[in-house]
Design an enzyme around this catalytic site. Structure first.
Site, PDB file in Angstrom:
ATOM      1  N   GLU A   1       0.780  -1.352  -0.023  1.00 23.61           N
ATOM      2  CA  GLU A   1       0.059   0.018   0.115  1.00 23.61           C
ATOM      3  C   GLU A   1       0.866   1.293  -0.074  1.00 23.61           C
ATOM      4  O   GLU A   1       0.468   2.269  -0.450  1.00 23.61           O
ATOM      5  CB  GLU A   1      -1.015  -0.168   1.162  1.00 23.61           C
ATOM      6  CG  GLU A   1      -1.947  -1.179   1.121  1.00 23.61           C
ATOM      7  CD  GLU A   1      -2.648  -1.319  -0.162  1.00 23.61           C
ATOM      8  OE1 GLU A   1      -2.848  -0.562  -0.954  1.00 23.61           O
ATOM      9  OE2 GLU A   1      -3.049  -2.489  -0.371  1.00 23.61           O
TER      10      GLU A   1
ATOM     11  N   ASP B   1       3.664  -4.665  -5.280  1.00 25.20           N
ATOM     12  CA  ASP B   1       3.831  -5.868  -4.893  1.00 25.20           C
ATOM     13  C   ASP B   1       5.448  -6.163  -4.928  1.00 25.20           C
ATOM     14  O   ASP B   1       6.363  -6.758  -3.902  1.00 25.20           O
ATOM     15  CB  ASP B   1       3.415  -7.141  -5.814  1.00 25.20           C
ATOM     16  CG  ASP B   1       1.956  -7.435  -5.756  1.00 25.20           C
ATOM     17  OD1 ASP B   1       1.282  -7.048  -4.845  1.00 25.20           O
ATOM     18  OD2 ASP B   1       1.395  -8.053  -6.663  1.00 25.20           O
TER      19      ASP B   1
HETATM   20 ZN   LIG Z   1      -2.804  -2.694  -4.773  1.00 24.57          ZN
END
Ligand SMILES: [Zn+2]
Length: 679
Positions: free
Chosen positions: A519, A583
């Site tokens: 995030e 990621d």
């Molecule tokens: Zn995301």
């Protein structure tokens, strides 16, 4: 009934595709969890971690967890969500029994939804008053007041309207008019020419015809109407931007005076629409896609009244389908459940009603949920981990070789300005203006939609409330809001396999830690980087740094574009770029943060794995999943998140740290020759 877009217009910043609900029990550690918290029976020890790490981390789980008949995909997120649903179910059954005044609304809503016999008995009659109004329109000139009546109750026709922060002044709410009015999942569904897409459109037209017939139209007329509805929606699709273009905030920000909007669509009296919905005075608004509204003018001026009426009827029935009699529910599921996503069976009614209650009264239900299931330990641990992750990202940015000091300084300013929201809102939403009537499921759904629509309307022109949440507390997901520069972790996700107070820290860092890192990185992905510390759309990069970023991001675009989703369908590296960037950055800084927190402690093996290996396995095991081919295809075209297999292998193969942790040979498949790295 449908989940309205809550808050962020730039919605592609979540952790995973929209899940329904989740709540939890804090100690839901499975019997097969090892001492470290890793799911040992999820491993496939016959696989080689350096050849296919996803198979190694998840092969045992995927073999033992086929997709249930009522699902289109099944992974760790859904598994947790299902556990949580059980808790919500108990809360709602108790509430429906009706002794607790505080839970009357959720109890009445849920009980009304569960009353299938009553709903069947009333048939489609509750739609009659609106169907009569639709029948009464004589042409496009009559549309504004009717559209103004249908939009608030959740009928998606022609365009969407609501409020959102002004991209260039993110402290203020502004009205927003966005494209809309299509029944298929994405504009490309109307335009692609491959045989599968052509067939899907045939099935869609068939479905639209059947729904109109269920509501009383003679079969032949319903079929003919469906064809013309398809033509109308195709005209809208042709004018709509594709989903990759929509990732660029500049392409969906056009602040126009209301007079300019009127010029785009002379046939639609906006003043009548605004007064119909009861809007506060609107002088300017974000017309996301002006070309779409230009095309709306053509649609309004050239579509026969008969076709307009058919289109409105279809969308009214469609928007209500889930809460209409069983025949409607079944036909709706046949197309959207089975044909589109491959599910074999409708989910049990209570599961659907739990989901709808969460969608419509999410903070009322969420309040009961956190009281029941969310401990202070998780919040404290999470906050501590957030600070550790922020420190790691700071170190990472400071050490970048490709960014100039000027841009680094701005990046750090933005990082320091990130606010953290964990668990649930400080101030709960007040639903007292929402009337829930026991025995009126459809009315409850429509009034809930209207309540949310109204809530957005009254914000126009006011300061943005950054304390609001775009996800409900029981949700198994997380998000970054670029317009508010904040990260949000609902209570629903703060449990195994993401986090456990009793789990080894390495595994927690690979799960929840990497989720936090993911995030945070969204603030610096292809989309997030265009917003500054205050959430304003503003260039803060030097030209050279922006170019260096784009070059590095292109490496990820190429990498993920080479992955196969299913058959001949590849992932769209541009659509998934933001998530893949998050990621890759997220796991890297999670590992950094773990190593920093473990400095000076002995690196003891647990369950036969070193601490570094456990961080990677913690990450790998949150993405174990099985998917049906239909949804694999749907997601490849519409979901900005890559499939679990690539969220694992696509990331670890970019990390020399992984090669070292598992002692992979230089030519192993999990070691990319030219690893991609942005953050
Ligand atoms: Zn995301």
């Amino acid at each position: 009934m449908r989940l309205r877009r809550l808050g962020t217009f730039l919605a592609a910043t979540t952790l995973a595709a929209a899940q329904s609900v989740g709540v939890h029990t804090q100690n839901a550690r499975s019997a097969s969890a090892g001492a470290s918290g890793l799911q040992l029976d999820a491993l496939d020890r016959s696989a080689d971690a350096c050849t296919d790490f996803y198979q190694f981390a998840c092969g045992g789980w995927t073999a033992k967890n086929p997709v249930p008949a009522d699902r289109s995909s099944w992974g760790r997120f859904e598994e947790l969500q299902e556990r949580n649903n059980e808790t919500l179910h108990k809360i709602l059954e108790t509430a429906a029994a009706g002794r607790d005044a505080e839970q009357k609304k959720i109890g009445d809503y849920y009980a009304s939804c569960m009353d299938e016999a009553g709903i069947n008995q009333r048939g489609a009659a509750p739609l009659d008053p609106l169907l009569k109004k639709i029948d009464a329109i004589a042409g496009a000139a009559d549309l504004p007041p009717l559209v103004a009546e249908l939009h608030p109750i959740g009928v998606n026709i022609f365009f969407e309207f609501g409020s959102e922060a002004d991209f260039k002044d993110a402290s203020t709410e502004m009205a927003i008019a966005d494209r809309g009015g299509m029944g298929l999942p994405d504009r490309d569904y109307y335009l692609r020419t491959d045989p599968k897409s052509v067939d899907l459109r045939t099935q869609y037209v068939d479905h639209v015809g059947r729904m109109l017939a269920l509501a009383g139209a003679p079969a032949a007329a319903a079929k003919a109407s469906a064809e013309r509805i398809m033509a109308l929606e195709t005209a809208l699709a042709k004018a709509a931007l594709d989903n990759v273009s929509r990732r660029d905030p500049a392409k969906v920000y056009h602040k126009l005076a209301t007079t300019e909007l009127q010029t785009l669509t002379p046939a639609f009296r906006w003043d009548r629409y605004f007064s119909g919905i009861g809007a506060p005075p609107i002088y300017a608004l974000n017309v996301t896609e002006p070309d779409f509204f230009k095309t709306l003018q053509q649609v309004f001026s050239s579509t026969p009244a008969d076709d307009l009426r058919a289109y409105l009827r279809w969308h009214l029935i469609h928007s209500s389908a889930a809460i209409l009699p069983t025949t409607f529910v079944d036909e709706n599921f046949r197309f959207y459940g089975t044909i589109l996503t491959g599910a074999k069976e409708l989910r049990p009614r209570w599961k659907r009603c739990v989901q709808y209650t969460d969608g419509d009264l999410g903070e009322e239900l969420g309040k009961a949920f956190v009281k029941d299931a969310f401990g202070p330990q998780a919040k404290a641990d999470m906050l501590k981990m957030v600070h550790e992750l922020e420190a790691a990202l700071e170190k990472d940015i400071a050490a970048l070789t490709w960014m100039t000091d000027a841009t680094k300084k701005e990046a750090l300013t933005k990082l320091h300005a990130v606010t953290d929201k964990i668990g649930y809102p400080d101030r709960w939403r007040d639903y007292s203006a929402l009337n829930i009537v026991r025995g009126d499921a459809l009315g409850n759904s429509q009034r809930s939609n209207a309540f949310e629509f109204r809530r957005q309307l009254v914000r126009i022109g006011k300061p943005v409330d950054r304390g609001e949440w775009a996800m409900t507390p029981p949700t198994v997901n997380a998000y970054y809001n670029p317009l508010q520069n904040n990260i949000n972790f609902p209570a629903g996700i703060l449990q195994p396999p993401f986090y456990s107070a009793s789990t080894d820290r390495a595994v927690n860092f690979g799960g929840a830690g990497a989720v936090i890192g993911h995030e945070l990185t969204h603030g610096f992905d292809d989309q997030g980087r265009k917003f500054d510390a205050r959430g304003n759309l503003k260039e803060w990069w030097t030209e050279a740094d922006a170019k260096a970023f784009t070059d590095r991001a292109q490496c990820l675009v190429d990498e993920y574009s080479s992955f196969t989703a299913i058959d001949d369908v590849k992932l769209n590296g541009k659509l998934t770029l933001g998530e893949n960037t998050a990621d890759n950055g997220g796991l890297r800084i999670a590992l950094m943060a773990y190593l920093a927190s473990a400095a000076g402690q002995p690196a003891a093996a647990e369950d036969g794995f070193t601490p570094e290996q456990r961080v990677f396995l913690g990450w790998g095991q949150i993405w174990c999943e099985n998917r049906r081919p239909e949804v694999e295809r749907l997601y490849a075209q519409t979901n900005p998140h890559s499939p679990g297999r690539y969220r694992v292998n696509g990331v670890v193969s970019n990390m020399p740290e992984f090669q070292k942790a598992f002692q992979c040979k230089a030519d192993a498949p999990m070691v990319r020759k030219a690893p991609c790295r942005v953050w």
